[in-house]
Design an enzyme around this catalytic site. Structure first.
Site, PDB file in Angstrom:
ATOM      1  N   HIS A 363       1.395  -1.316  -0.225  1.00 48.45           N
ATOM      2  CA  HIS A 363      -0.100   0.237  -0.196  1.00 48.45           C
ATOM      3  C   HIS A 363       0.556   1.081  -0.124  1.00 48.45           C
ATOM      4  CE1 HIS A 363      -0.218   1.433   4.341  1.00 48.45           C
ATOM      5  NE2 HIS A 363       0.575  -0.011   4.677  1.00 48.45           N
ATOM      6  N   ASP A 374       5.950   2.145   7.125  1.00 46.79           N
ATOM      7  CA  ASP A 374       4.566   2.145   6.938  1.00 46.79           C
ATOM      8  C   ASP A 374       3.967   3.312   6.324  1.00 46.79           C
ATOM      9  OD1 ASP A 374       2.318   1.113   7.086  1.00 46.79           O
ATOM     10  OD2 ASP A 374       1.514   1.109   8.721  1.00 46.79           O
ATOM     11  N   GLU A 411      -5.340   0.914   2.171  1.00 47.62           N
ATOM     12  CA  GLU A 411      -5.065  -0.043   3.345  1.00 47.62           C
ATOM     13  C   GLU A 411      -4.930   0.252   4.628  1.00 47.62           C
ATOM     14  OE1 GLU A 411      -2.878  -2.751   5.651  1.00 47.62           O
ATOM     15  OE2 GLU A 411      -2.742  -0.051   5.954  1.00 47.62           O
ATOM     16  N   GLU A 412      -4.308   1.903   4.956  1.00 47.82           N
ATOM     17  CA  GLU A 412      -4.981   2.298   6.090  1.00 47.82           C
ATOM     18  C   GLU A 412      -6.448   2.092   6.937  1.00 47.82           C
ATOM     19  OE1 GLU A 412      -2.699   2.258   9.305  1.00 47.82           O
ATOM     20  OE2 GLU A 412      -0.139   2.109   7.328  1.00 47.82           O
ATOM     21  N   ASP A 440       4.194  -4.530   2.927  1.00 52.08           N
ATOM     22  CA  ASP A 440       3.458  -3.254   3.762  1.00 52.08           C
ATOM     23  C   ASP A 440       4.925  -2.919   4.414  1.00 52.08           C
ATOM     24  OD1 ASP A 440       2.475  -1.454   5.507  1.00 52.08           O
ATOM     25  OD2 ASP A 440       0.667  -3.026   5.339  1.00 52.08           O
ATOM     26  N   HIS A 525       8.472   4.274  15.684  1.00 50.07           N
ATOM     27  CA  HIS A 525       7.328   4.827  15.748  1.00 50.07           C
ATOM     28  C   HIS A 525       5.875   4.599  15.171  1.00 50.07           C
ATOM     29  CE1 HIS A 525      11.341   6.978  17.964  1.00 50.07           C
ATOM     30  NE2 HIS A 525      10.093   7.272  18.433  1.00 50.07           N
TER      31      HIS A 525
END
Ligand code: NAG
Ligand code: NAG
Ligand code: NAG
Ligand code: NAG
Ligand code: NAG
Ligand code: NAG
Ligand code: NAG
Ligand code: NAG
Ligand code: NAG
Ligand code: NAG
Ligand code: NAG
Ligand code: NAG
Ligand code: ZN
Length: 714
Positions: A363, A374, A411-412, A440, A525
């Site tokens: 994503h 991410d 995606e999130e 990912d 984080h």
């Protein structure tokens, strides 16, 4: 989505952006032999071209691009087009696939604590601007909020509910804690955050506040004398974990179009079954500290509650339930609800065999301007992968099978881009997909982790021996050596939390991969402004060497899947896994059952035997095709390998969640990330306590395994 798994060398981090950093790994099964690879790996000419094409400096350029502009779902078409254009430059035929989906964006969030004596403390709800970390100060940086959260205000006394799993609420009820009408204060870790809110809502609570806890950061904490980011690798105390609060284990994808694709004129369904109806807000541990302190001495303290993950390490907090504290929270969560376009970039190189298609996806959207781990460590890798295939194509190479690259949007919020895409292309995918490879969070630390369907275990393992993997400064080991020494050579079972979910639940072989932090590595984080290019290049992966190694791995895996005349899927590798899941089911039954509750598992045992025999026949037929050099027979055999796992799915889906069709593995109803095996049977026992239903699911599950066996053997 992420988790860490404390095993052997320590915590294994996280590759999926909706997995939780602290989730203990439940399922690691069949060990592979720990015989180390030869070093340096022996590569053939094509493999060498692909490996040599990888360049840490160009990967860092792609990473820099992706991490310097707002790219939350639906708001950066330029970045989608840039991705498609790069793939075009490298020889893929590329396009954008657009969907119209329900999304919400933050307008205003506030939280205040009113003490019993009437004085008021207001939470900051913001992450500190750091001079050395450029994107932490961008004017369009994204507020701290929950995606798909409910717009509303709540003002009430509050109760600390631990990690907010159903068992935590059961414990509170056993302690006589009144929940109705209160606000839940929950800790991150354990179940997917949306399920914490769901559980609070189902107990009549009217709001939820969820905090990060330094107790989940392993040894790398300020309490241990380690400096916080940006001066050191410990957690910056102001960091907040954003994220979706969709009910991920019920339905991923656009919550207004369950089961069908979201076009501009699509009919819209009621979404209340898959998103919350109470407001929620994420906060940092610094903002949580006074809230916890105000509960100290009231109700039952954390130690006495005696629940897994209940007590964290926020200084001065006893993690008490808080009954009778008289302290109140006032929260406001205002969201702008819209139907927005989202864009999946798709790039294709046609193979000679058009009915054999490999999909490789990552994503692109992030909760923050950065997103260096991410998801854009994976995004940078996919650009470099395209570049490597272009180098190979320059020699005249063409794939036997079609390669599809996908850069998913949204995606999130809940795997939206991939779910809508699978819903649109399902007839083609069911016919032609040989596998889905997901990357990912490619890199958030040095510890490699893999979860996959069993038929991919063999090829995924053998390719690890071909890649040199940098690990804590050593550069003379293969990925295989590092992975086996840390994981014991065991793959995880796929639950949910990233874009493989829709593929897996339509019976398509899938793998999820990435590297995360151990307990002594720099704190990642997750979903915070500090998942930035600066953090990645300073702490996460200085030099981008782990990015490079994972990119090489994914590229070689894809290359073999689309090139080798024998399709590299091993149906027989399901057999020991199916038997292990059976053993686990038997122990679930014996711990949940009583004298008059038992299940007859004969049908299931028989179906595994049938599948085992079919897999042996399949292997014999494949041998025959090879020894006779019979290409027509080999194609026939390859198609069985491609198709057999479709048999594991059931049209009607699992109880109460039609989307989840795979009867072998599914995300746990109350975990969201972590998997449950034989979910229909297991959860009829563990959730409903309905042994009649469980017996019916034994029949359905056995039938699915028989169907898979029949596809292999006819
Ligand atoms: C989209 O992302 C790019 C690359 O990070 C960035 O340059 C651009 O400003 C972003 N666009 C918007 C509208 O934020
Ligand atoms: C009220 O209680 C809080 C928490 O104990 C304390 O910090 C604060 O000083 C008190 N305020 C007043 C006015 O007494
Ligand atoms: C944390 O550090 C201590 C002391 O160095 C060590 O004994 C322990 O194993 C570490 N914890 C983990 C989970 O690695
Ligand atoms: C927690 O409660 C138990 C039982 O009441 C008590 O024995 C223990 O001392 C308490 N611990 C703290 C830290 O208050
Ligand atoms: C905590 O719970 C476990 C079972 O979950 C039990 O074995 C143990 O005795 C409990 N400890 C206390 C102090 O109550
Ligand atoms: C909700 O809370 C916000 C912030 O305190 C306030 O501005 C707003 O008026 C409140 N809305 C309602 C409907 O009470
Ligand atoms: C790839 O194959 C598809 C399906 O047969 C076809 O529509 C498309 O034009 C082909 N693309 C290229 C670039 O040849
Ligand atoms: C790897 O290199 C280290 C020094 O960098 C050396 O101590 C070690 O023996 C080497 N291991 C192998 C397997 O070559
Ligand atoms: C394999 O390599 C790992 C890491 O380099 C090392 O710890 C282990 O002893 C090796 N095992 C064998 C069987 O050589
Ligand atoms: C790439 O690796 C080389 C060799 O280790 C290193 O000198 C260089 O700084 C790295 N590039 C980036 C952008 O980190
Ligand atoms: C066994 O079944 C009977 C009747 O079906 C029920 O009344 C009883 O509670 C059950 N016993 C246990 C231990 O579940
Ligand atoms: C248990 O499951 C059976 C079969 O699905 C169903 O008919 C029955 O109503 C369920 N019982 C309860 C108490 O939900
Ligand atoms: Zn992600």
């Amino acid at each position: 989505m992420v988790k860490s798994i404390f095993v052997l060398l320590g915590a294994i981090g996280a590759q999926a952006c909706q997995r939780d950093l602290t989730f203990a790994h439940g399922h690691r099964h069949v060990k592979r032999q720990n015989t180390n690879a030869t070093f340096p790996p022996a590569l053939d000419a094509n493999e060498q071209i692909l490996i040599n094409s990888f360049d840490n400096t160009s990967i860092s350029e792609w990473s820099y691009y992706y991490t310097h502009g707002n790219h939350i779902a639906g708001l950066n078409k330029t970045m989608a087009q840039w991705t498609a254009d790069k793939w075009t430059e490298y020889g893929f035929t590329s396009r954008l696939d657009e969907y119209y989906v329900f999304l919400n964006y933050p307008v205003s969030q506030s939280l205040s604590l009113t003490y019993a004596n009437g004085s008021v403390h207001t939470a900051s709800l913001t992450e500190d601007v750091l001079e050395v970390d450029d994107t932490s100060s961008y004017p369009d940086r994204i507020p701290t909020f929950h995606g798909y959260s409910f717009t509303g205000n709540a003002s009430a006394e509050y109760v600390y509910v631990g990690r907010g799993q159903q068992v935590d609420f059961d414990r509170l009820e056993a302690l006589g804690v009144e929940l109705e009408g209160k606000i839940a204060l929950a800790k991150y870790g354990g179940p997917f955050r949306g399920l914490k809110v769901k559980n609070a809502q189902e107990h009549g609570m009217i709001g939820a506040v969820i905090f990060v806890d330094p107790g989940d950061d392993g040894n790398v904490t300020e309490a241990n004398g380690i400096a916080a980011y940006p001066d050191g690798p410990a957690r910056n105390p102001s960091s907040v974990q954003r994220g979706s609060v969709q009910f991920l284990s019920i339905y991923p994808g656009d919550p207004t179009t369950p089961g069908y694709t979201s076009k501009q004129d699509s009919p819209r369904a009621d979404k209340s079954g898959s998103v919350p109806r109470i407001p929620s807000i994420p906060i940092s541990w610094v903002d949580a500290q006074p809230l916890l302190h105000a509960l100290n001495g009231f109700g039952t303290n954390g130690t006495a509650v005696n629940r897994t993950g209940w007590v964290g390490k926020i200084p001065g907090a006893t993690y008490s339930t808080g009954v009778g504290s008289g302290a109140r929270l006032s929260m406001s969560n205002i969201m702008d609800e819209t139907y927005n376009p989202i864009w999946n970039a798709v790039g294709i190189i046609n193979g000679t065999n058009e009915d054999e298609v490999l999909i490789i996806g990552n994503h692109r959207d992030a909760w923050i301007v950065g997103g260096a781990a991410d998801p854009n460590s994976g995004s940078a890798v996919l650009i470099e992968l395209a570049k490597a295939f272009s180098a190979l194509s320059a020699t005249g190479w063409k794939p036997l099978r079609t390669i599809v690259l996908a850069s998913w949007d949204a995606e999130e919020y809940g795997l939206v881009g991939s779910t809508e895409w699978v819903e649109e292309y399902i007839p083609w995918l069911k016919t032609a997909a040989i596998s889905y490879l997901n990357i990912d969070v490619a890199v958030a630390g040095p510890i490699p982790d893999f979860s996959a369907t069993p038929d991919l275990h063999a090829v995924a393992t053998s390719i690890m021996k071909k890649v040199i993997y940098p690990f804590h400064g050593a550069t003379n080991h293969t990925l295989y050596d590092v992975w086996t020494s840390i994981s014991g050579g065991e793959f995880g079972v796929l639950g949910s939390g990233s874009d493989y979910t829709s593929f897996l639940h339509r019976g398509i072989a899938a793998i999820d991969m990435g590297a995360g932090p151990g307990p002594n590595d720099p704190v990642y984080h997750y979903h915070s402004n500090y998942d930035s290019y600066h953090w990645m290049s300073t702490f996460g992966d200085p030099g981008f060497h782990t990015h490079k190694a994972f990119g090489q791995y994914l590229t070689l895996l894809a290359y073999h899947l689309v090139t080798d005349p024998v399709l590299a899927l091993e149906p027989a590798d399901y057999v020991p896994e199916l038997r292990t899941y059976l053993t686990e089911l038997e122990s679930t039954i014996s711990s949940a059952g009583s004298s008059n509750t038992t299940l007859d598992l004969t049908a299931l045992t028989d179906s595994i035997d049938t599948f085992s025999a079919a897999a042996q026949d399949f292997n014999a037929l494949r041998e025959q095709a090879l020894s006779a050099d019979d290409t027509e027979l080999l194609t026939f055999v390859n198609h069985k390998a491609r198709d057999f796992s479709r048999g594991f799915t059931s049209q009607g889906g699992l109880p109460g969640r039609e989307f989840f069709q795979n009867l072998i593995f599914a995300p746990g109803l109350d975990t969201g990330y972590a998997p449950v095996t034989y979910p229909g049977i297991t959860e009829s026992i563990t959730f409903e306590g309905n042994w009649t239903a469980a017996q019916e699911w034994v029949g359905r599950t056995a039938k699915a395994i028989e169907v898979a066996a029949a596809i292999l053997s006819t």
